[in-house]
Design a protein around this motif. Structure first.
Motif, PDB file in Angstrom:
ATOM      1  N   ILE A  21       0.910  -1.112  -0.072  1.00 29.90           N
ATOM      2  CA  ILE A  21       0.157   0.138   0.049  1.00 29.90           C
ATOM      3  C   ILE A  21       0.942   1.326   0.352  1.00 29.90           C
ATOM      4  CG2 ILE A  21      -1.676   1.253   1.306  1.00 29.90           C
ATOM      5  CD1 ILE A  21      -2.621  -1.629   2.260  1.00 29.90           C
ATOM      6  N   ASN A  24       2.455   2.090  -3.303  1.00 26.27           N
ATOM      7  CA  ASN A  24       1.188   2.514  -4.178  1.00 26.27           C
ATOM      8  C   ASN A  24       0.710   3.748  -3.868  1.00 26.27           C
ATOM      9  OD1 ASN A  24      -1.072   2.362  -5.902  1.00 26.27           O
ATOM     10  ND2 ASN A  24      -2.418   1.900  -4.242  1.00 26.27           N
ATOM     11  N   LYS A  27       2.141   7.169  -5.526  1.00 30.33           N
ATOM     12  CA  LYS A  27       1.642   8.112  -6.720  1.00 30.33           C
ATOM     13  C   LYS A  27       0.056   7.773  -6.332  1.00 30.33           C
ATOM     14  CE  LYS A  27       1.184   8.811 -11.436  1.00 30.33           C
ATOM     15  NZ  LYS A  27       0.975   8.342 -12.772  1.00 30.33           N
ATOM     16  N   PRO A  29      -3.554   7.390  -7.390  1.00 27.44           N
ATOM     17  CA  PRO A  29      -4.125   7.119  -8.632  1.00 27.44           C
ATOM     18  C   PRO A  29      -5.756   7.870  -8.634  1.00 27.44           C
ATOM     19  CG  PRO A  29      -3.990   5.170  -7.483  1.00 27.44           C
ATOM     20  CD  PRO A  29      -3.310   6.254  -6.701  1.00 27.44           C
ATOM     21  N   GLU A  30      -5.876   8.128  -7.416  1.00 30.43           N
ATOM     22  CA  GLU A  30      -7.271   8.675  -7.142  1.00 30.43           C
ATOM     23  C   GLU A  30      -7.257  10.115  -7.634  1.00 30.43           C
ATOM     24  OE1 GLU A  30      -9.711   6.956  -5.431  1.00 30.43           O
ATOM     25  OE2 GLU A  30      -8.247   5.164  -5.017  1.00 30.43           O
ATOM     26  N   ASN A  31      -6.259  10.750  -7.979  1.00 30.20           N
ATOM     27  CA  ASN A  31      -6.356  12.034  -8.394  1.00 30.20           C
ATOM     28  C   ASN A  31      -7.218  12.220  -9.262  1.00 30.20           C
ATOM     29  OD1 ASN A  31      -5.735  14.590  -9.066  1.00 30.20           O
ATOM     30  ND2 ASN A  31      -3.696  14.260  -9.686  1.00 30.20           N
ATOM     31  N   PRO A  32      -8.279  12.987  -9.210  1.00 31.00           N
ATOM     32  CA  PRO A  32      -9.346  13.283 -10.235  1.00 31.00           C
ATOM     33  C   PRO A  32      -8.972  14.356 -11.356  1.00 31.00           C
ATOM     34  CG  PRO A  32      -9.973  14.489  -8.406  1.00 31.00           C
ATOM     35  CD  PRO A  32      -8.770  13.651  -7.963  1.00 31.00           C
ATOM     36  N   THR A  33      -7.907  14.957 -11.262  1.00 29.62           N
ATOM     37  CA  THR A  33      -7.589  15.965 -12.317  1.00 29.62           C
ATOM     38  C   THR A  33      -6.268  15.466 -13.105  1.00 29.62           C
ATOM     39  OG1 THR A  33      -6.983  17.290 -10.270  1.00 29.62           O
ATOM     40  CG2 THR A  33      -8.434  18.299 -11.926  1.00 29.62           C
ATOM     41  N   PRO A  34      -6.630  15.015 -14.014  1.00 27.45           N
ATOM     42  CA  PRO A  34      -5.622  14.459 -15.000  1.00 27.45           C
ATOM     43  C   PRO A  34      -5.091  15.400 -15.683  1.00 27.45           C
ATOM     44  CG  PRO A  34      -7.647  13.895 -15.960  1.00 27.45           C
ATOM     45  CD  PRO A  34      -8.097  14.373 -14.744  1.00 27.45           C
ATOM     46  N   PRO A  35      -3.661  15.562 -16.008  1.00 30.07           N
ATOM     47  CA  PRO A  35      -3.070  16.233 -16.889  1.00 30.07           C
ATOM     48  C   PRO A  35      -3.795  16.586 -18.098  1.00 30.07           C
ATOM     49  CG  PRO A  35      -1.675  14.421 -17.002  1.00 30.07           C
ATOM     50  CD  PRO A  35      -2.792  14.487 -15.862  1.00 30.07           C
TER      51      PRO A  35
END
Lengths: 187, 759
Positions: A21, A24, A27, A29-35
């Motif tokens: 965990i 993991n 980074k 991965p939950e970040n809702p604002t992708p580039p």
């Protein structure tokens, strides 16, 4: 004894999961604002003509702002020329996908001119196209002169080729980055 | 002593009545039994390596084997178990019962296969280490071509993915040590991120077995099991191989040992490097690759009843993409197809230039198995995978070093499973299974970002009585998918929800000691994958604009397959007849007219659904002939029918036959267990093709001649040497299942020389 080994077992598994965990969570991965995923596109081909006699400037465009596929091209001009005229022509490639930051790809082609060639070929129209710039060895094709003769209807195809290490002055080898056929009328 | 160090046996063995020596040959009469259920194990191969003599257990589990005076190395193979080696001392004729204790050799437990009750057991669906290691230069999916019914879908010459009976992509599930391998499976040009040199066995699984792992494997499941054989002595192994074509060099090393009685460790690493391949006539520019892999296996058995396993592997590959395949537009493609631009002879280099891919796959598994009683055990598995894929197009104008496309896929998996053996021949496996996956991308749009969660519940029940075995199973699940992407500087979400049940039933009937037959029937469903829903844009290298469809419905497949197996003395015959009807089968169909873009005109394709019927036969015949010769025939036949449209579905494997002649030499001077194989691979032309539905009609069929030689050097018993030559006649040909068939011929003659040393 048995309980002890079970406890050890659970500790072992637990610590491994914690490790997994923590790797993991480096980074998220939950970040809702992708580039915003800026893409390198060539959206626009601009043909700038200057009538050497009258000094009149003409601009013709092919524009497909969302790149290949998706929406159809938004602008696809018919090139209109006068007979018995002499034009200085300059060809430009642009990325207008982001209207706030238009990129001039022509500059990049100039910077890598030994790997690129632009070919303009008339078909059915009475004009003679002469390339006026070179990369030092072979012609480049961003600048040319178009000499029209009698009235006619046809088209002119403009091709930008990427020819890394394989440029030989011909338009055949390499990868086509741009290929646009403009309907053309000489009045 | 040397023999003893050679290979282990973590196996319960009981021998009765061994006394002292006479110098002659003896008979070992034995019965092979399962130590838990006490059931006899039929059709196991028992082979005396020392004497190079072998036999098989018959239906009552008994066998008679010739042995020599003194130490004999005996090898026992039973389907569903790893190969076992025993060193036994003989001084007279001996009667014995050999118990194979499945719960005891749990340390080597390899998921389903260890549940030896597996219903359908066909040799044709298995590849063993010996077959894999000699082909280790190839990508793992290309090795699978050795199984009838399995082919590989290639993109160029170093990227391959498996195809089972015409099904590929999301319809084929690959289990890497019990975890669903999660890469970007949707793409054809995405190979399988698994190191063949760490693979002990590959098994193709269909039917109810599969429901433990997945309910959407319309094509089937490929189980890839890593090697693990740790025992008290430190065992190291090294494999190196070199190929002439591509000048590929491989080096793989491993070491394993039980560190304490309870804790075993295996470490392994592989490095491969290759340069440009060549066809019979020219080099294929930019087809080299470089690969570096490693893995760690840790097994800890704190008590008799509890086992922990940790498996971590990392796979890094940088394959060059044939540079002539990155064409600008349809005109360029047409020129290549019409051969206007004759391929240049080219030259050899190890340099990998653009376009290329860079793939990193990190897989992590933790498993705990706990035995409450001999008939009841629990299993918990946690899996975590990161897949990073970068694609570098032939050039960028601005950010020259950046990838054009960059995906990061994270997958978490959690499983809880209960195995219960009841009296009267019933066995139950039931459990829960959850996944959470995120995918993000940077660069050129191909598929959107997404978050996906999946929950499943499954159960399967097996029943064995006399000559009958029955099996039923179901898997119910729900999938939540949230796809999101930037549209005009705003993130737009596209939520999806899928629910469904898959089920399978099977019946096996042992007609006689020689014959057995099985019938499987089932229904599985698969939700449309992200690229089928969302792809939009130009597919570089395919010269096509592809459009997904957000309104696609899940695929529903009903399949029936029947198998027949005959095994008698020197003959093994297996055949499988299958029919699959896939409702809402998703595939790419040409869309007219071609699309006009700034790069010129491109043909457009869209994902559509139809009803497709897949029907075919796979066959394996292995006939031992006199004089140590044997003949092996493998046949794969498949026809696909589009039930809605009059056109054919593209990309279906053509008929394929493989005829081989094997000559075995038990001993020749200082060589032992040598085998020479000559095989002829015959691939017919795919004639089921609709004119104009592809840029180029399917290529002509071809015949290739291959040969292989493997031997053990007896002075160094642990040295295996293998030499192979593919396409001996250096035939120029193209393969229908290679997407780069438009651009270039397949590779020419390829010789490989390799050695495997155990010490």
């Amino acid at each position: 004894m048995k309980t002890k080994s079970n406890l050890k077992a659970i500790l072992f598994l637990g610590s491994f999961m914690a490790l997994a965990i923590s790797i993991n969570s480096c980074k998220d991965p939950e970040n809702p604002t992708p580039p915003t995923n800026e893409e390198e596109l060539i959206t626009t081909l601009k043909v700038e003509l200057t009538d050497t006699l009258s000094g009149q400037k003409l601009n013709y465009f092919f524009r497909d702002l969302d790149g290949e596929g998706g929406n159809a091209p938004s602008q696809w001009d018919t090139i209109k020329l006068s007979n018995s005229s002499f034009y200085k022509v300059s060809i430009k490639f642009l990325n207008e996908s982001n209207s706030n930051a238009v990129q001039d790809i022509t500059q990049e082609i100039l910077a890598e001119q030994a790997d690129h060639i632009v070919c303009s070929t008339p078909q059915g129209v009475n004009t003679i196209i002469t390339v006026t710039d070179t990369d030092g060895t072979y012609k480049l094709g961003l600048a040319s002169t178009w000499k029209t003769t009698t009235p006619s209807i046809g088209n002119i195809t403009i091709i930008l080729k990427h020819q890394p290490g394989i440029k030989n002055g011909s338009c055949d080898p390499g990868e086509t980055d741009v290929q646009v056929t403009f309907p053309t009328v000489i009045k | 002593m040397l023999l003893k160090t050679k290979i282990l046996s973590v196996l319960l063995l009981m021998l009765f009545g061994l006394t002292k020596a006479y110098s002659q040959n003896y008979e070992l009469k034995g019965i092979l039994k399962d130590s838990v259920t006490n059931e006899v194990l039929a059709y196991a191969t028992v082979y005396n390596i020392t004497l190079s003599k072998g036999t098989q257990t018959i239906a009552d589990g008994s066998f008679i084997l010739e042995t020599s005076n003194g130490k004999n190395l005996i090898k026992i193979d039973h389907i569903g178990c790893d190969t076992k080696f025993l060193t036994l001392n003989f001084s007279k004729n001996t009667d014995t019962v050999i118990y194979m204790a499945h719960h005891q050799h749990e340390l080597e437990d390899v998921i389903i296969v260890a549940e030896k009750n597996k219903l359908i057991q066909l040799e044709k669906d298995r590849l063993k280490y010996d077959d894999i290691v000699i082909s280790g230069s190839k990508p793992i999916a290309s090795i699978l071509d050795k199984m009838p019914g399995v082919s590989s879908l290639k993109t160029g010459f170093t990227i391959a993915k498996p195809m089972i009976q015409g099904m590929y992509g999301s319809r084929v599930i690959v289990l890497n040590n019990g975890l669903k391998q999660e890469g970007q499976q949707w793409g054809q040009e995405h190979g399988l991120e698994i190191d063949p040199y760490n693979t002990g066995q590959i098994t193709l699984v269909k039917g109810a077995e599969a429901l433990r792992y997945t309910g959407d494997a319309i094509g089937g499941i490929l189980l890839i099991e890593p090697l693990y054989n740790a025992d008290d002595t430190l065992k190291m192994s090294m494999t190196t191989a070199f190929t002439d074509n591509g000048r590929q060099g491989n080096l793989s090393v491993s070491a394993e040992k039980l560190l304490t009685k309870k804790l075993g460790l295996r470490l392994q690493g592989t490095y491969k490097k290759a340069g440009n391949l060549n066809t019979p006539d020219y080099y294929l520019p930019n087809t080299g690759f470089e690969e570096l892999n490693g893995s760690l296996t840790l097994k800890w058995q704190p008590s008799k009843h509890s086992i922990f396993e940790v498996f971590s592997s990392i796979y890094n590959n940088k394959p060059g993409i044939l540079s002539t395949s990155h064409i600008g537009n349809l005109t360029d493609l047409q020129k290549i197809i019409d051969n206007e631009t004759t391929p240049e002879k080219g030259s050899f280099t190890y340099t990998i230039a653009r376009p290329y891919q860079q793939i990193n796959h990190f897989l992590n598994k933790a498993k705990w198995k706990y035995e409450i009683s001999p008939s009841l055990n629990l299993e918990a598995v946690y899996g975590f995978q990161i897949n990073k894929r970068k694609e570098f197009d032939s050039h960028n104008y601005f950010n020259k070093t950046a990838p054009s496309l960059d995906f990061t896929l994270h997958t978490h998996q959690l499983d809880f499973v209960i195995n219960k053996t009841f009296k009267k021949g019933f066995f139950l496996k039931t459990g829960l299974n959850g996944y959470y996956q995120t995918n993000t991308y940077i660069g050129r749009f191909f598929i959107p970002n997404y978050k996906k969660s999946e929950v499943y519940q499954f159960a399967l029940l097996r029943y064995k009585k006399n000559r009958h075995e029955l099996e039923v199973g179901y898997r119910a699940g729900a999938i939540n998918l949230d796809a999101y992407k930037w549209v005009n500087n705003v993130i737009v979400h596209y939520p999806f929800e899928y629910r469904g049940i898959s089920w399978q039933a099977g019946w096996l009937y042992k007609i006689s000691t020689d014959w057995q037959t099985a019938l499987q029937i089932g229904r599985v469903w698969r939700n449309p994958n992200i690229s089928e829903q969302f792809s939009e844009g130009l597919h570089h290298g395919a010269a096509a604009i592809e459009y997904g469809n957000k309104n696609l419905k899940p695929e529903n497949a009903v399949s029936i397959n029947g198998t027949l197996k005959y095994r008698h003395n020197k003959t093994l015959f297996e055949t499988e007849v299958f029919v699959k009807q896939v409702k809402n089968y998703i595939y790419l169909r040409p869309k007219f007219p071609p699309e006009l873009t700034i790069r010129g005109a491109f043909p457009a394709f869209e994902y559509v659904q139809t009803d497709a019927l897949f029907a075919g036969v796979d066959l394996l015949l292995n006939q031992q002939l006199p004089q140590n010769f044997s003949f092996i025939e493998k046949v794969s036949i498949l026809n696909v029918y589009d039930q809605k449209y009059t056109t054919y579905i593209n990309g279906i494997p053509p008929y394929r036959l493989n005829h081989s002649l094997v000559y075995k030499m038990a001993k020749f001077k200082w060589l032992s267990n040598s085998a020479v194989t000559f095989s002829m691979v015959q691939v017919l032309k795919q004639k089921r093709y609709t004119e104009g539905s592809d840029y180029m009609p399917p290529p002509e069929g071809y015949v290739l001649l291959n040969a292989a030689f493997t031997t053990n050097v007896s002075r160094y018993k642990n040295l295996l040497v293998f030499l192979s030559a593919d396409n001996i006649l250096n035939v120029s040909y193209r393969d229908y299942l290679n997407r780069f068939r438009y651009y270039a011929d397949e590779t020419g003659r390829m010789m490989a020389l390799g050695i495997n040393i155990k010490f």
